[in-house]
Design an enzyme around this catalytic site. Structure first.
Site, PDB file in Angstrom:
ATOM      1  N   HIS A 118       9.409   2.060 -14.440  1.00 54.42           N
ATOM      2  CA  HIS A 118       9.987   3.364 -14.790  1.00 54.42           C
ATOM      3  C   HIS A 118      10.805   3.974 -13.662  1.00 54.42           C
ATOM      4  CE1 HIS A 118       6.959   2.799 -17.897  1.00 54.42           C
ATOM      5  NE2 HIS A 118       7.918   3.314 -18.630  1.00 54.42           N
ATOM      6  N   ASN A 131      11.160  -3.422 -22.657  1.00 55.44           N
ATOM      7  CA  ASN A 131      10.586  -3.398 -21.296  1.00 55.44           C
ATOM      8  C   ASN A 131       9.107  -3.737 -21.347  1.00 55.44           C
ATOM      9  OD1 ASN A 131      13.105  -2.361 -20.821  1.00 55.44           O
ATOM     10  ND2 ASN A 131      12.400  -0.256 -20.606  1.00 55.44           N
ATOM     11  N   ASP A 132       8.386  -2.957 -22.149  1.00 50.14           N
ATOM     12  CA  ASP A 132       6.956  -3.256 -22.259  1.00 50.14           C
ATOM     13  C   ASP A 132       6.716  -4.536 -23.045  1.00 50.14           C
ATOM     14  OD1 ASP A 132       5.468  -1.310 -20.799  1.00 50.14           O
ATOM     15  OD2 ASP A 132       6.240   0.190 -22.180  1.00 50.14           O
ATOM     16  N   CYS A 136      15.789  -0.068 -27.692  1.00 53.59           N
ATOM     17  CA  CYS A 136      15.977   0.978 -26.676  1.00 53.59           C
ATOM     18  C   CYS A 136      15.485   0.536 -25.302  1.00 53.59           C
ATOM     19  CB  CYS A 136      15.269   2.263 -27.089  1.00 53.59           C
ATOM     20  SG  CYS A 136      13.482   2.096 -27.143  1.00 53.59           S
TER      21      CYS A 136
END
Ligand code: PEP
Ligand code: MG
Length: 618
Positions: free
Chosen positions: A228, A500-501, A548
């Site tokens: 992040h 991302n995750d 996203c």
């Protein structure tokens, strides 16, 4: 500097003492992970964490056992942090290791059965001091005792040695107290304009405090490509290289650095030739930005006329003008964590409503997808800790724990306040609501019940909210969610794929960890197959699906994503023009054929080569 000065101010102090005599420092290059594009030249500004605020001085006699246990935990945590730093040194040239390793070893030794630790224990037991007060008092006493040996007859070198030892004690004490108090955040108040911020680590909450207009670049020793902190730095448009082993310890106040956030290098004390090349690179990058800005008003349409929804992610309100400038059509992911960061209380409904409304209004009718609070993982939020909202989490594995929607369902008052604020703000323009870290259909059902209950309550209260509630969608960011996308599609109104995750959880790689950064690869076939599976499940249901995660920000991957059927992408604002240019240069048919070939591959290297070669006859 051969007299005993008071400790240098925070902003002048790097991780190493600056007592050495001035010397001509030769050029040194460091490598890290390029996380935010751009080239910068500037003076190094070293930041250590600020002094922690100690609110609890004394303890009750019955609490000495618990206090000692807190101390043990803080020692263990500090040892772990230092061991991690030590391990990272292995990538440095031998002479750099020889310079930095003894310092870290000294810190580690002081956390063992040292005079400091013994003294702290004694103060807890005998004078009933809290662990943090005991640490500060003992470190000050030892520091003073060391400096008491500083007689005028000592040589400059010996004086410097005493000073260094005393500094080391205070430094390790600061680390212990930070870990004991979970110190909230740094202050960047003294950051000189145009400087390069060099830190051991930077948390997302720290990044949220940076003023991008004052900062030339950011470099840290820790951190991964899509953590992040990296996401925030990209959003702020600040050139950044993370995971640069040894830099914070090698840099001295006054050093000049060249940071290349495109290739991931940092050069300390650049030679004249390096400086000339860097200046050219700065100009070239600015020109490229300008070229892209001409695309702003052009639509994101492929050569065959397929319109693509191109939106921006927003992590901080300061990005709003960047989003408008970039030519994004709305916000595809509004991460609401910023509202909860760097404060001691949870924002109430009125504060949240105001914040969301300002953002929705700034988009002038373009849609805004607001994601409810995604606490967890590295996104530690002090306000929730302080309000006692987050029980027993701290030492468990936060990435696999009570993160995102799990926490919100356990603390529904958080969700209710946020839903109420979003519903009220949605009178100002088109809004969608997004849920993070969903893994089961039960979570979606339970959340929708709360959503509808909040809407009924607001109506009873006489608040104006839309007649038809904004769509309620979910993040697809775990392999579990991706593989049950067909079932989740029956419950959710839209999907937003968070690569991302999804990458981190699929490949079991911490997205913010530099040591395993080479394994973090969103183009791994396993991740792409999950993206494909979830996209197809949504398309079958004629349900909107967007990407996203950071994958969406890479123009090289745009043809593949379009070929998989994705028609909506959301990314950091600075990536929007590049992706738009790519969209405007491709035919959907060619993308579909390309995606088919890519999805037959099982080897990441091959996929990367194909992606690089798109349009070149591969
Ligand atoms: C993601 O995981 O891809 C995502 C977009 O969410 P965040 O980066 O905020 O975790
Ligand atoms: Mg995520």
């Amino acid at each position: 500097m051969n007299r005993i000065d008071p400790p240098p101010p925070q902003h002048q102090r790097l991780a190493r003492s600056a007592l050495a005599a001035p010397e001509i420092r030769s050029e040194r290059m460091f490598h890290g992970i390029a996380v935010s594009a751009g080239v910068a030249i500037g003076p190094v500004f070293g930041t250590t964490e600020p002094e922690a605020v100690i609110t609890r001085q004394k303890i009750h006699a019955s609490d000495t056992g618990a206090e000692s246990a807190r101390l043990d935990a803080a020692i263990a945590q500090s040892q772990k942090q230092l061991a991690k730093l030590r391990a990272r040194l292995a990538v440095l040239p031998e002479e750099s290791q020889a310079e930095i390793a003894p310092l870290i070893d000294a810190y580690i030794r002081m956390l063992g059965p040292s005079r400091l630790v013994r003294g702290v224990r004694q103060r807890i037991q005998e004078t009933l001091l809290s662990a943090e007060s005991a640490v500060m008092k003992e470190a000050a006493a030892i520091g003073d005792a060391i400096m008491a040996q500083a007689e005028p007859s000592l040589s400059a070198e010996d004086l410097a040695g005493l000073r260094r030892r005393s500094d080391e004690i205070r430094e390790i004490a600061r680390r212990l107290v930070r870990n004991l108090t979970r110190s909230p955040f740094r202050s960047f108040a003294g950051l000189p304009e145009g400087s390069i911020l060099v830190a051991e680590a930077l948390r997302p909450a720290d990044a949220a405090l940076l003023d991008p207009s004052r900062l030339a670049a950011v470099v840290t020793e820790e951190g991964g490509a899509d953590g992040h902190t990296a996401v925030m730095l990209r959003a702020l448009g600040v050139p950044a290289v993370l995971g640069v082993a040894g830099l914070a310890h090698a840099a001295e106040p006054g050093d000049i650095a060249v940071v290349d956030g495109i290739v991931g290098t940092v050069v300390l004390n650049p030679a004249p030739l390096t400086l000339t090349a860097a200046r050219k690179a700065v100009t070239a990058f600015a020109r490229e930005r300008q070229r892209y800005s001409r695309l702003r008003r052009l639509p994101a349409v492929t050569l065959d006329g397929t319109a693509i929804e191109l939106q921006a992610n927003l992590e901080l309100p300061v990005e709003l003008p960047l989003i408008v400038q970039a030519g994004a059509v709305g916000i595809g992911l509004l991460r609401t964590e910023f509202l909860f960061m760097n404060r001691e209380t949870i924002p109430d409904e009125a504060t949240q409503t105001e914040s969301y409304r300002t953002i929705v209004e700034a988009m002038h009718g373009d849609p805004v997808t607001i994601r409810v609070l995604d606490w967890g993982g590295e996104k530690e939020i002090e306000a929730l800790n302080m309000a006692g909202v987050v029980p027993e989490i701290a030492d468990t594995n936060p990435a696999l724990g009570l993160r995102g929607i799990r926490l919100l369902l356990r603390q529904p008052q958080l969700l209710e306040t946020q839903f109420a604020a979003i519903l009220r703000a949605s009178m100002a323009g088109p809004v969608r609501v997004l849920l993070p870290m969903v893994t089961t259909v039960g979570e979606v059902r339970a959340t929708r019940e709360i959503y509808e209950r909040v809407a009924r309550r607001l109506r009873r209260r006489g608040e104006r909210i839309p007649e038809k509630l904004p769509p309620l969608g979910i993040m697809i960011e775990t392999p579990g969610a991706a593989l049950s996308a067909d079932a989740l599609a029956l419950e959710a109104d839209f999907f937003s794929i968070g690569t991302n995750d999804l990458t981190a959880y699929t490949l079991a790689v911490d997205r913010a960890e530099s040591v395993v950064a080479m394994l973090y690869d969103p183009t791994h076939p396993a991740v792409l197959r999950l993206v494909q599976f979830a996209t197809e499940a949504a398309l079958r249901m004629r349900m909107p699906v967007a990407i996203c995660g950071e994958l969406a920000a890479s123009p090289k991957l745009t043809p593949l994503l379009l070929g998989l059927g994705v028609r909506s992408l959301s990314m950091n604002a600075s990536a929007v023009p590049k992706v738009k240019q790519m969209i405007r240069s491709v035919q959907i048919d060619a993308c579909v054929r390309f995606a088919r070939r890519v999805m037959e591959q099982g080897d990441t290297e091959r996929i990367r080569a194909m992606v690089d070669g798109f349009g070149r006859g591969d």
